[in-house]
Every structure is written in structure tokens, then in C-alpha cells.
Design an enzyme around this catalytic site. Structure first.
Site, PDB file in Angstrom:
ATOM      1  N   GLY A 154      94.759  60.067 -28.910  1.00  0.00           N
ATOM      2  CA  GLY A 154      95.543  58.857 -29.021  1.00  0.00           C
ATOM      3  C   GLY A 154      95.165  57.883 -27.918  1.00  0.00           C
TER       4      GLY A 154
ATOM      5  N   GLN B 204      96.347  51.186 -21.820  1.00  0.00           N
ATOM      6  CA  GLN B 204      95.214  51.932 -21.248  1.00  0.00           C
ATOM      7  C   GLN B 204      93.924  51.119 -21.240  1.00  0.00           C
ATOM      8  OE1 GLN B 204      96.075  55.667 -23.700  1.00  0.00           O
ATOM      9  NE2 GLN B 204      95.229  56.519 -21.828  1.00  0.00           N
TER      10      GLN B 204
ATOM     11  N   CYS C 291      95.090  63.346 -20.575  1.00  0.00           N
ATOM     12  CA  CYS C 291      95.218  61.907 -20.831  1.00  0.00           C
ATOM     13  C   CYS C 291      93.903  61.244 -20.455  1.00  0.00           C
ATOM     14  CB  CYS C 291      96.358  61.334 -20.001  1.00  0.00           C
ATOM     15  SG  CYS C 291      96.570  59.554 -20.198  1.00  0.00           S
ATOM     16  N   LEU C 292      93.454  60.330 -21.278  1.00  0.00           N
ATOM     17  CA  LEU C 292      92.186  59.634 -20.994  1.00  0.00           C
ATOM     18  C   LEU C 292      92.273  58.817 -19.704  1.00  0.00           C
ATOM     19  CD1 LEU C 292      91.331  58.506 -24.635  1.00  0.00           C
ATOM     20  CD2 LEU C 292      90.307  60.398 -23.353  1.00  0.00           C
TER      21      LEU C 292
ATOM     22  N   HIS D 219     103.842  61.203 -25.795  1.00  0.00           N
ATOM     23  CA  HIS D 219     102.864  60.893 -24.747  1.00  0.00           C
ATOM     24  C   HIS D 219     102.416  59.440 -24.854  1.00  0.00           C
ATOM     25  CE1 HIS D 219      99.173  61.911 -22.231  1.00  0.00           C
ATOM     26  NE2 HIS D 219      98.873  60.727 -22.740  1.00  0.00           N
ATOM     27  N   GLU D 220     102.034  59.014 -26.073  1.00  0.00           N
ATOM     28  CA  GLU D 220     101.511  57.654 -26.239  1.00  0.00           C
ATOM     29  C   GLU D 220     102.594  56.608 -25.991  1.00  0.00           C
ATOM     30  OE1 GLU D 220      98.441  57.231 -26.201  1.00  0.00           O
ATOM     31  OE2 GLU D 220      97.958  59.330 -26.611  1.00  0.00           O
TER      32      GLU D 220
ATOM     33  N   HIS E  65     103.244  55.634 -22.461  1.00  0.00           N
ATOM     34  CA  HIS E  65     102.346  54.631 -21.869  1.00  0.00           C
ATOM     35  C   HIS E  65     102.945  53.223 -21.980  1.00  0.00           C
ATOM     36  CE1 HIS E  65      98.732  56.846 -20.779  1.00  0.00           C
ATOM     37  NE2 HIS E  65      98.735  57.490 -21.934  1.00  0.00           N
TER      38      HIS E  65
HETATM   39 NI    NI Z   1      97.540  59.190 -22.223  1.00  0.00          NI
END
Ligand code: NI
Length: 185
Positions: A47, A52, A108-109, A150-151, A154
Site C-alpha cells: 500500500g 508518503q 512500511c516503505l 496502516h495506510e 499515514h
Molecule cells: Ni506505511
């Protein structure tokens, strides 16, 4: 195809509360989503949230449609565009109103190379819009529920380490899971 740079933890733009999207089905929105998709696929993520890539909007994408390299054991997740989301935790059943949490590993990216053991609600309802302004209303559980929480975190400036309770289960992926092939982040 435009792969955008992914901001890393420490960047203050990851800590903002994102603004609502007010216009749907515009060229600008479709272009942004196309960049987000290219970026998520290039990073082999499950995701990606607009903050981000430095875009201060309530917009997330997730899902691979097939097992992801980063999460090979996870069930397939429908590819979804979710805008201005609202997440409501649900109890396990009507008889028992207790909200059930599950803990599992997350990455997480924006937190590359690390994994943490994160509690999330096991079952949630989420609502919002897609890129055309059509409503989305789903009740989900397990990995799907985890990814959405999670998304959407953000969008309120929360990264998963701030949800952790047990920091003995936080570390570098290659140390925690030696010998396991995990995609680059
Ligand atoms: Ni993330």
C-alpha cells in the site's frame, strides 16, 4: 510511468494531518494515482499513502490483486483507491461487543529495512470514495483490515512504530528473519 521518491521517517511531511480531497475524476487526481501506483509497484509495497510522496491529501492505495513479494503469505488484497477514508473498529460478534486486536509483523516503505510487531483491530468497517467519487463501504478483517489501518494512519501523521507496545519485537528485517527472501524496500 513516474516513480516518485518515497519520504522516510524523520521527514516532517509524514507527520501532518492530510487535507480532504474535494474534486473527483479530474486529470490531476488520475495522474497522481497513476504515479502512486507506479511507485507502489516499483517498491513492491502492499500500500501507499499520498503523504508518503509528499502530497498532503487523504488518499491511499493498496492491494496487489495477487500475493505480494513483501507479504507472500498474505491473502490477495483487492487493488483499491480509497479517498477521505473513515475507519470504524468492529467487535468480533454481535454477542460480544469487545474490540478484538491482533498483533503481527508490519513494515512500511517510509521505514525501510525494519519490521515491527504491531497491534491492530482484527475487524473494521471502512468507508470513503474512489477516484470517481463513488462510495466505498466494506467490512473486512485480518490482513486487509491491517493494511487499511496502516495506510489510513499515514493520513493522520502516524507511522507504525508509534502503534507498537513491545519494542523487543522491532528490528532490521534481515536480522529478525535471517535467510528469508524479502523484497527490497
Ligand atoms: Ni506505511
Amino acid at each position: 510511468m513516474t516513480v516518485r521518491a518515497i519520504l522516510k521517517m524523520g521527514d516532517p511531511r509524514l507527520l501532518r494531518v492530510a487535507k480532504k480531497v474535494t474534486e473527483f475524476d479530474t486529470d490531476e487526481l488520475h495522474l497522481l494515482l497513476s504515479d502512486m501506483l507506479d511507485t507502489m509497484v516499483a517498491a513492491a509495497g502492499a500500500g501507499l499513502a499520498a503523504p508518503q510522496i509528499g502530497v498532503d491529501l487523504q488518499l491511499v492505495i493498496f492491494g496487489t490483486g495477487e500475493p505480494s513479494a513483501r507479504y507472500p503469505d498474505a491473502p490477495p488484497l483487492p487493488r483499491t483507491v480509497l479517498i477521505n477514508p473513515q475507519v470504524t473498529p468492529l467487535s468480533g460478534s454481535a454477542d460480544d461487543p469487545t474490540l478484538v486486536e491482533e498483533e503481527d509483523w508490519e513494515g512500511c516503505l517510509s521505514v525501510p529495512g525494519l519490521r515491527g510487531w504491531v497491534p491492530r483491530y482484527a475487524r473494521i468497517r471502512y468507508t470513503g470514495m474512489d477516484q470517481f467519487g463513488d462510495p466505498i463501504d466494506r467490512t473486512v478483517q485480518g490482513f486487509h483490515a491491517r493494511v487499511v489501518q496502516h495506510e489510513c494512519d499515514h493520513l493522520i501523521g502516524r507511522l507504525y512504530p508509534t502503534r507498537m507496545r513491545d519494542f523487543t519485537r522491532f528490528g532490521f528485517t534481515d536480522v529478525l528473519f535471517p535467510g528469508v527472501e524479502v523484497a527490497d524496500e
